[in-house]
Design a protein around this motif. Structure first.
Motif, PDB file in Angstrom:
ATOM      1  N   ALA A  29      -7.603  40.519  65.627  1.00  0.00           N
ATOM      2  CA  ALA A  29      -6.718  40.750  64.489  1.00  0.00           C
ATOM      3  C   ALA A  29      -7.384  41.618  63.431  1.00  0.00           C
ATOM      4  N   ALA A  30      -8.688  41.408  63.207  1.00  0.00           N
ATOM      5  CA  ALA A  30      -9.412  42.216  62.223  1.00  0.00           C
ATOM      6  C   ALA A  30      -9.495  43.672  62.662  1.00  0.00           C
ATOM      7  N   ARG A  31      -9.699  43.883  63.962  1.00  0.00           N
ATOM      8  CA  ARG A  31      -9.737  45.263  64.464  1.00  0.00           C
ATOM      9  C   ARG A  31      -8.362  45.919  64.372  1.00  0.00           C
ATOM     10  N   ALA A  32      -7.320  45.139  64.692  1.00  0.00           N
ATOM     11  CA  ALA A  32      -5.960  45.681  64.633  1.00  0.00           C
ATOM     12  C   ALA A  32      -5.574  46.033  63.201  1.00  0.00           C
ATOM     13  N   ALA A  33      -6.113  45.296  62.232  1.00  0.00           N
ATOM     14  CA  ALA A  33      -5.772  45.550  60.836  1.00  0.00           C
ATOM     15  C   ALA A  33      -6.294  46.895  60.356  1.00  0.00           C
ATOM     16  N   ARG A  34      -7.246  47.470  61.089  1.00  0.00           N
ATOM     17  CA  ARG A  34      -7.757  48.800  60.740  1.00  0.00           C
ATOM     18  C   ARG A  34      -6.842  49.908  61.244  1.00  0.00           C
ATOM     19  N   SER A  35      -6.005  49.602  62.261  1.00  0.00           N
ATOM     20  CA  SER A  35      -5.207  50.612  62.921  1.00  0.00           C
ATOM     21  C   SER A  35      -3.939  50.909  62.146  1.00  0.00           C
ATOM     22  N   VAL A 112     -15.118  36.000  60.176  1.00  0.00           N
ATOM     23  CA  VAL A 112     -14.781  37.287  60.786  1.00  0.00           C
ATOM     24  C   VAL A 112     -14.515  38.247  59.633  1.00  0.00           C
ATOM     25  N   LEU A 113     -15.551  38.979  59.244  1.00  0.00           N
ATOM     26  CA  LEU A 113     -15.491  39.862  58.076  1.00  0.00           C
ATOM     27  C   LEU A 113     -15.699  41.307  58.491  1.00  0.00           C
ATOM     28  N   ASP A 114     -15.151  42.215  57.727  1.00  0.00           N
ATOM     29  CA  ASP A 114     -15.301  43.649  57.959  1.00  0.00           C
ATOM     30  C   ASP A 114     -16.389  44.158  57.015  1.00  0.00           C
ATOM     31  N   LEU A 115     -17.594  44.307  57.546  1.00  0.00           N
ATOM     32  CA  LEU A 115     -18.724  44.701  56.702  1.00  0.00           C
ATOM     33  C   LEU A 115     -18.604  46.125  56.206  1.00  0.00           C
ATOM     34  N   ARG A 116     -17.888  46.977  56.929  1.00  0.00           N
ATOM     35  CA  ARG A 116     -17.689  48.352  56.448  1.00  0.00           C
ATOM     36  C   ARG A 116     -16.826  48.352  55.199  1.00  0.00           C
ATOM     37  N   ARG A 117     -15.733  47.597  55.212  1.00  0.00           N
ATOM     38  CA  ARG A 117     -14.882  47.494  54.023  1.00  0.00           C
ATOM     39  C   ARG A 117     -15.658  46.893  52.862  1.00  0.00           C
ATOM     40  N   ARG A 118     -16.541  45.971  53.169  1.00  0.00           N
ATOM     41  CA  ARG A 118     -17.295  45.293  52.122  1.00  0.00           C
ATOM     42  C   ARG A 118     -18.552  46.061  51.697  1.00  0.00           C
ATOM     43  N   ARG A 119     -18.850  47.155  52.426  1.00  0.00           N
ATOM     44  CA  ARG A 119     -20.071  47.931  52.140  1.00  0.00           C
ATOM     45  C   ARG A 119     -21.290  47.001  52.109  1.00  0.00           C
ATOM     46  N   PRO A 121     -24.539  45.469  54.413  1.00  0.00           N
ATOM     47  CA  PRO A 121     -25.359  45.506  55.634  1.00  0.00           C
ATOM     48  C   PRO A 121     -25.459  44.124  56.260  1.00  0.00           C
ATOM     49  N   VAL A 122     -25.830  44.081  57.544  1.00  0.00           N
ATOM     50  CA  VAL A 122     -25.891  42.806  58.249  1.00  0.00           C
ATOM     51  C   VAL A 122     -26.863  41.852  57.564  1.00  0.00           C
ATOM     52  N   ARG A 123     -28.026  42.360  57.171  1.00  0.00           N
ATOM     53  CA  ARG A 123     -28.992  41.478  56.505  1.00  0.00           C
ATOM     54  C   ARG A 123     -28.413  40.925  55.203  1.00  0.00           C
ATOM     55  N   GLY A 124     -27.662  41.761  54.469  1.00  0.00           N
ATOM     56  CA  GLY A 124     -27.019  41.286  53.250  1.00  0.00           C
ATOM     57  C   GLY A 124     -25.969  40.230  53.540  1.00  0.00           C
ATOM     58  N   TYR A 125     -25.278  40.386  54.672  1.00  0.00           N
ATOM     59  CA  TYR A 125     -24.284  39.390  55.069  1.00  0.00           C
ATOM     60  C   TYR A 125     -24.954  38.054  55.389  1.00  0.00           C
ATOM     61  N   VAL A 126     -26.050  38.089  56.147  1.00  0.00           N
ATOM     62  CA  VAL A 126     -26.776  36.854  56.463  1.00  0.00           C
ATOM     63  C   VAL A 126     -27.265  36.188  55.172  1.00  0.00           C
ATOM     64  N   ALA A 127     -27.752  36.997  54.233  1.00  0.00           N
ATOM     65  CA  ALA A 127     -28.176  36.449  52.941  1.00  0.00           C
ATOM     66  C   ALA A 127     -26.998  35.800  52.216  1.00  0.00           C
ATOM     67  N   GLY A 128     -25.801  36.373  52.390  1.00  0.00           N
ATOM     68  CA  GLY A 128     -24.616  35.768  51.796  1.00  0.00           C
ATOM     69  C   GLY A 128     -24.299  34.412  52.400  1.00  0.00           C
ATOM     70  N   LEU A 129     -24.440  34.291  53.728  1.00  0.00           N
ATOM     71  CA  LEU A 129     -24.226  32.991  54.369  1.00  0.00           C
ATOM     72  C   LEU A 129     -25.231  31.959  53.851  1.00  0.00           C
ATOM     73  N   GLY A 170     -20.058  43.666  65.719  1.00  0.00           N
ATOM     74  CA  GLY A 170     -19.646  44.760  66.585  1.00  0.00           C
ATOM     75  C   GLY A 170     -18.632  45.630  65.877  1.00  0.00           C
ATOM     76  N   ASN A 171     -18.933  46.918  65.757  1.00  0.00           N
ATOM     77  CA  ASN A 171     -18.050  47.838  65.042  1.00  0.00           C
ATOM     78  C   ASN A 171     -17.759  47.325  63.624  1.00  0.00           C
ATOM     79  N   TYR A 172     -18.787  46.773  62.995  1.00  0.00           N
ATOM     80  CA  TYR A 172     -18.758  46.273  61.616  1.00  0.00           C
ATOM     81  C   TYR A 172     -17.976  44.971  61.447  1.00  0.00           C
ATOM     82  N   ILE A 173     -17.444  44.384  62.529  1.00  0.00           N
ATOM     83  CA  ILE A 173     -16.717  43.117  62.427  1.00  0.00           C
ATOM     84  C   ILE A 173     -17.649  41.981  62.851  1.00  0.00           C
TER      85      ILE A 173
END
Length: 242
Positions: A29-35, A112-119, A121-129, A170-173
């Motif tokens: 669904a997250a990938r489809a929301a980009r289309s 299930v987050l879109d890291l590209r939309r959120r600008r 990085p993966v390490r920043g996301y892990v720090a957020g968790l 994968g692909n920022y998702i």
């Protein structure tokens, strides 16, 4: 991203494999929301007649004991046979990290987050968790909980891990996420080296707080913390396609 809607899918106690299946539907669904146009039979895109939030978090409690491992290697045949003999399932997962345990009394959260939309990085996301679990711990009165630098990802009480984190992107998702021990039977961890870390222990909210803390008990403060850290408005759903 301020106040962006995020769908919360509360599964309750379900088999680990079922939580994975729901997660994959949310990823789709997250990938489809980009289309600009949805795939035939797929979820509607944002802004359409059945628009749904592009991002989700799947929350569950494993109904049965299961050992899972990430990209760093599966148990050998003898170890796998021993674990199965103890009554646990074995599942390979597309996440980072070594072998760990999931079972009743544990909160599994698969954002299930879109890291590209959120600008982000993966390490920043892990720090957020890590930050959201620390906020939860503060709300519950565990001021000593802390995050440590890699390879000690997760949340710790002294030398014992309270919350394990293992993600895939994968692909920022994002997918997979965290496992928080609430009233988990910690003896299941005795049969493995949790997360591949020699000499470290495992703990739970119940052990640290000296009272029985269930998954249901922590859902509200967990979601409050999630909302604050990831700056979103929560929309509750029984199904990732709703």
């Amino acid at each position: 991203m301020s106040g962006a809607p995020l769908r919360v899918v509360l599964l309750g106690p379900v088999p680990y494999a079922e939580a994975l299946r729901v997660q994959e539907r949310c990823v789709a669904a997250a990938r489809a929301a980009r289309s600009p146009t949805p795939a035939p039979g797929g979820p509607a895109v944002r802004g359409g007649p059945r628009a749904v939030p592009a991002e989700s978090v799947v929350l569950s409690e494993p109904a049965h004991p299961v050992y899972t491992w990430g990209l760093r290697g599966a148990p050998d045949a003898a170890a796998a046979a021993t674990l199965r003999a103890r009554g646990a399932g074995l599942v390979a997962a597309r996440r980072g990290g070594h072998i760990t345990f999931h079972g009743p009394g544990q909160l599994l959260a698969f954002p299930v987050l879109d890291l590209r939309r959120r600008r982000l990085p993966v390490r920043g996301y892990v720090a957020g968790l890590e930050a959201l679990v620390l906020r939860l711990c503060r709300r519950l009165g565990l001021g000593a909980a802390r995050a440590l630098p890699p390879p000690f990802t997760g949340i710790w009480m002294g030398d014992s891990k309270l919350c394990a984190i293992g993600v895939h992107c994968g692909n920022y998702i994002t997918s997979h996420g965290l496992a928080l021990n609430c009233c988990t039977d910690l003896t299941w961890f005795d049969h493995i080296i949790p997360c591949g870390l020699e000499g470290k222990g495992v703990t739970s909210l119940s052990r640290e707080l000296g009272q029985h803390i269930t998954v249901d008990h922590v859902l509200e403060p967990f979601l409050d913390s999630f909302q604050e850290v990831f700056d979103c408005a929560l929309v509750f759903s029984d199904d990732p396609a709703d």
